[in-house]
Design a protein around this motif. Sequence first.
Motif, PDB file in Angstrom:
ATOM      1  N   PRO A 282      17.287  67.617  57.608  1.00 38.32           N
ATOM      2  CA  PRO A 282      15.752  67.805  57.985  1.00 38.32           C
ATOM      3  C   PRO A 282      15.632  68.014  59.564  1.00 38.32           C
ATOM      4  N   GLY A 283      16.622  67.837  60.315  1.00 37.41           N
ATOM      5  CA  GLY A 283      16.699  67.595  61.726  1.00 37.41           C
ATOM      6  C   GLY A 283      16.549  68.990  62.459  1.00 37.41           C
ATOM      7  N   LEU A 403      27.284  78.192  63.029  1.00 37.58           N
ATOM      8  CA  LEU A 403      28.064  76.525  62.520  1.00 37.58           C
ATOM      9  C   LEU A 403      26.245  75.822  62.394  1.00 37.58           C
ATOM     10  N   ARG A 404      25.484  76.226  63.160  1.00 41.89           N
ATOM     11  CA  ARG A 404      24.108  75.484  62.897  1.00 41.89           C
ATOM     12  C   ARG A 404      23.370  76.049  61.773  1.00 41.89           C
ATOM     13  N   LEU A 405      23.589  76.994  61.514  1.00 38.98           N
ATOM     14  CA  LEU A 405      23.084  77.604  59.885  1.00 38.98           C
ATOM     15  C   LEU A 405      24.036  77.042  59.090  1.00 38.98           C
ATOM     16  N   ARG A 406      24.957  77.081  59.035  1.00 36.15           N
ATOM     17  CA  ARG A 406      25.871  76.161  57.868  1.00 36.15           C
ATOM     18  C   ARG A 406      25.575  74.787  57.709  1.00 36.15           C
ATOM     19  N   ARG A 407      24.930  74.216  59.028  1.00 33.57           N
ATOM     20  CA  ARG A 407      25.041  72.784  59.036  1.00 33.57           C
ATOM     21  C   ARG A 407      23.503  72.339  58.300  1.00 33.57           C
ATOM     22  N   ALA A 480      18.776  82.989  64.570  1.00 34.64           N
ATOM     23  CA  ALA A 480      18.293  81.653  65.627  1.00 34.64           C
ATOM     24  C   ALA A 480      16.666  81.635  65.611  1.00 34.64           C
ATOM     25  N   ARG A 481      16.002  82.598  65.545  1.00 32.58           N
ATOM     26  CA  ARG A 481      14.438  82.595  65.414  1.00 32.58           C
ATOM     27  C   ARG A 481      14.042  81.807  64.024  1.00 32.58           C
ATOM     28  N   CYS A 482      14.664  82.276  63.071  1.00 36.96           N
ATOM     29  CA  CYS A 482      14.528  81.489  61.710  1.00 36.96           C
ATOM     30  C   CYS A 482      14.702  80.129  61.805  1.00 36.96           C
ATOM     31  N   LEU A 483      15.808  79.823  62.249  1.00 41.55           N
ATOM     32  CA  LEU A 483      16.334  78.272  62.641  1.00 41.55           C
ATOM     33  C   LEU A 483      15.218  77.625  63.320  1.00 41.55           C
ATOM     34  N   LEU A 484      14.754  78.198  64.433  1.00 43.28           N
ATOM     35  CA  LEU A 484      13.707  77.589  65.333  1.00 43.28           C
ATOM     36  C   LEU A 484      12.373  77.354  64.258  1.00 43.28           C
ATOM     37  N   GLU A 485      12.156  78.384  63.407  1.00 40.85           N
ATOM     38  CA  GLU A 485      11.002  78.021  62.593  1.00 40.85           C
ATOM     39  C   GLU A 485      11.467  77.141  61.268  1.00 40.85           C
ATOM     40  N   GLN A 486      12.271  76.253  61.241  1.00 39.46           N
ATOM     41  CA  GLN A 486      12.659  75.687  60.089  1.00 39.46           C
ATOM     42  C   GLN A 486      11.899  74.661  59.454  1.00 39.46           C
ATOM     43  N   ASP A 487      10.699  74.345  60.510  1.00 36.73           N
ATOM     44  CA  ASP A 487       9.614  73.530  59.779  1.00 36.73           C
ATOM     45  C   ASP A 487       8.968  74.256  59.071  1.00 36.73           C
ATOM     46  N   GLU A 488       8.996  75.563  58.872  1.00 40.28           N
ATOM     47  CA  GLU A 488       7.992  76.618  57.999  1.00 40.28           C
ATOM     48  C   GLU A 488       9.282  77.371  57.243  1.00 40.28           C
ATOM     49  N   PRO A 489       9.715  76.823  56.090  1.00 40.61           N
ATOM     50  CA  PRO A 489      10.649  77.100  55.544  1.00 40.61           C
ATOM     51  C   PRO A 489      10.412  78.689  54.816  1.00 40.61           C
TER      52      PRO A 489
END
Length: 492
Positions: A282-283, A403-407, A480-489
């Motif tokens: 969730p981070g 790496l961040r995506l997989r984590r 990366a843009r989608c990772l930045l929006e991870q609070d909106e899955p």
Amino acid sequence: MSSQIPLNDRLLRSWLRCKRRAWLDRFGDPDQRLWTAHRELQLDEQRRSFSTLFPSKPEHGEVAAAAGAPAVVGLRLRGQVAAMLVEAHPPLLQRVKGSSRWGEHAYRPVMFRQGRRTTREHRVVLALWGRLLGAEQQAPVANGLVLAGAGRGLEKETLNLAGSLPRQLEEALERLAGDLARSSPPPLVADRKKCVLCSWRGACDQVAAAEGHLSEVSGIGAKRRDMLLDLGINRLEHLAAAAPVQLAEALLVHGEQHAEMAEQLVTQALVQRDGVPLRRDPGAALPELASAPGVLIYDIESDPDARDDFLHGFVRLPRDGDGGWPSVAEAAAAPYHPLLALQEHGEARLWQRLQRLLAAYPDWPVLHYGETELLALVRLAQRQGAKERQIAALRSRMIDVHLRLRRYWWMPTNSYGLKATASWLGFRWRQQGVDGARALLWWRRWRLGGDGPEGRGSRQNLRRIFCYNHDDALATWAVARCLLEQDEPVEL
């Protein structure tokens, strides 16, 4: 299979790599076959290797062999092996001491090898060339020559064609004939990760997806697939429905590392089955970007055989006027900086250019996809005598988006590679069917093609490489843009 249609060395080579591939080579729909740059790269490397061995142009055909030419090309061989009609087209024959029907000389076949070692494929195909050549020249062929590399790095290996090789050749041809006699292609191979180089991969990908082949699940190779098959789990859907705890207990017999993977495998299969991403953590995936004024997106193009990182491409992406991050479409208009690394200019000059670019944006993180860029940049810095403090600062700026995506996320894709992930997110490369191998082929043609239409007299191939590299950087930003929006899955 009709006895009038001979087997040949190309079918044998395909079969030694993949039984299904050989069947498709003969009976598959040619419209489903994809052009791949790997074949062109291999031929290009083979030409350079042969040119090192014989600087003078080889002569052609039967007439050249009868005249005792040092090197002969274009000789078609045809004969019987274990009562089977077989033909072959060895790419090069080398004159050796001996006598044959052509006079007081004989020939042996020459093969180019990619990779670091001679494999069964090389040995068996070379044995076929030797067998047919021996019958053609009416003199036995004791050995063949295997080449690797070119120029000063040319490697030569003399391969004895006696011993068990003749029997291996006959058995391989018999089994090849049996597989070609099938009314349908052999099943998919267990480990389909190697299929990326095959021109039939698109057709087989469709079959794998329809079958729910376990190789479609990210993280499953041939060995792990066999373990699951032994447990009666033979489809993606079955794995998705498995109980993680029970699966872990069943896999424990193969070692703790496999048991520990049980829950991850089930979750990955579940996500792929349902086609919906699932958050792993969730981070914040990219906390470094929270206060960054902008980012540099970094992508390298390389020639691995020459150990040459020939292009370092950067997209310079500042925040927009409201402090937000540009969309993928807006990022396409951001400045792109291709730094071409010409060997004649020297590595020191490249390092200076990279330092100037990075120093111009000191507070900007550097995004890249996979470990290639970080490793290459650190090694370059070390070779150029950078201090440990400088290298540590460089490392701290580099962010591996893969790496961040997989984590932080489970993705419903059979690979977490850039192509698979960005494509699922809707990103499209401007040049269809282009990959790193095609870019490498363009580079070699531009670099070695002289002043002609493929070489430095034309910038077309260079523009194609820049376009591909630029798109890879933009694809990295799409993830990366989608990772930045991870609070909106839902945005994923």
